[in-house]
Design a protein around this motif. Structure first.
Motif, PDB file in Angstrom:
ATOM      1  N   GLU A  67      36.826  73.827  55.193  1.00 53.72           N
ATOM      2  CA  GLU A  67      37.149  74.472  53.917  1.00 53.72           C
ATOM      3  C   GLU A  67      36.955  73.533  52.727  1.00 53.72           C
ATOM      4  O   GLU A  67      36.893  73.992  51.587  1.00 53.72           O
ATOM      5  CB  GLU A  67      38.568  75.023  53.954  1.00 53.72           C
ATOM      6  N   GLU A  68      36.858  72.239  52.961  1.00 51.97           N
ATOM      7  CA  GLU A  68      36.647  71.265  51.890  1.00 51.97           C
ATOM      8  C   GLU A  68      35.171  70.947  51.662  1.00 51.97           C
ATOM      9  O   GLU A  68      34.820  70.257  50.711  1.00 51.97           O
ATOM     10  CB  GLU A  68      37.393  69.967  52.202  1.00 51.97           C
ATOM     11  N   SER A  69      34.309  71.445  52.536  1.00 54.40           N
ATOM     12  CA  SER A  69      32.886  71.081  52.477  1.00 54.40           C
ATOM     13  C   SER A  69      32.256  71.369  51.127  1.00 54.40           C
ATOM     14  O   SER A  69      31.557  70.525  50.569  1.00 54.40           O
ATOM     15  CB  SER A  69      32.098  71.813  53.571  1.00 54.40           C
ATOM     16  N   GLU A  70      32.472  72.544  50.600  1.00 56.56           N
ATOM     17  CA  GLU A  70      31.819  72.919  49.342  1.00 56.56           C
ATOM     18  C   GLU A  70      32.230  71.997  48.205  1.00 56.56           C
ATOM     19  O   GLU A  70      31.390  71.511  47.457  1.00 56.56           O
ATOM     20  CB  GLU A  70      32.123  74.373  48.989  1.00 56.56           C
ATOM     21  N   ALA A  71      33.524  71.738  48.071  1.00 57.25           N
ATOM     22  CA  ALA A  71      33.998  70.868  46.992  1.00 57.25           C
ATOM     23  C   ALA A  71      33.470  69.443  47.158  1.00 57.25           C
ATOM     24  O   ALA A  71      33.066  68.808  46.175  1.00 57.25           O
ATOM     25  CB  ALA A  71      35.527  70.862  46.959  1.00 57.25           C
ATOM     26  N   LEU A  72      33.431  68.956  48.387  1.00 59.89           N
ATOM     27  CA  LEU A  72      32.976  67.583  48.615  1.00 59.89           C
ATOM     28  C   LEU A  72      31.478  67.427  48.379  1.00 59.89           C
ATOM     29  O   LEU A  72      31.026  66.382  47.919  1.00 59.89           O
ATOM     30  CB  LEU A  72      33.362  67.123  50.012  1.00 59.89           C
ATOM     31  N   THR A  73      30.707  68.456  48.679  1.00 60.46           N
ATOM     32  CA  THR A  73      29.259  68.357  48.465  1.00 60.46           C
ATOM     33  C   THR A  73      28.891  68.474  46.988  1.00 60.46           C
ATOM     34  O   THR A  73      27.738  68.224  46.628  1.00 60.46           O
ATOM     35  CB  THR A  73      28.476  69.405  49.287  1.00 60.46           C
TER      36      THR A  73
END
Length: 123
Positions: A67-73
């Protein structure tokens, strides 16, 4: 070209040994940490689950909450891993340029270690 990251996919080549040693210095002394060759790199396992891996050319593979992938990318030098042409939420590739400072590398190693430790232990 072997060993060059292409759109988040690692071609087959030995992992970056300098990066692996830098990761060892961060996690050193933790009896819960083991190393395993995988994905063409050297994975660091926390409680049996991979948290980070030294890849080739200084890139670091980091396992995070999907769920954090989008923000981290959205951060410069960070992209989702692609495995067999499929984008993998929860698996990131952090470019060498992001990891030049020890504090930055430590942040990503801790992020991967924390997520791996949140998973059920493997026997």
């Amino acid at each position: 070209m072997p060993g060059v990251p292409v759109r988040g996919t690692m071609a087959r080549m030995a992992y970056d040994e300098v990066l692996a040693q830098r990761v060892r210095e961060i996690v050193g002394g933790d009896p819960d940490v083991t190393e395993r060759k995988m994905f063409g790199g050297l994975g660091f396992m926390f409680g049996g689950s991979m948290g980070v891996a030294a890849a080739s050319r200084g890139a670091l593979m980091v396992r995070v909450d999907p769920e954090e992938s989008e923000a981290l990318t959205a951060r410069a030098g960070v992209e989702r891993m692609e495995m067999k042409g499929r984008s993998m939420a929860g698996w990131l590739l952090v470019d060498q340029s992001v990891l030049e400072g020890d504090a930055a590398l430590e942040e990503w190693v801790e992020r991967g270690a924390d997520f791996a430790r949140s998973l059920p232990p493997k026997e």
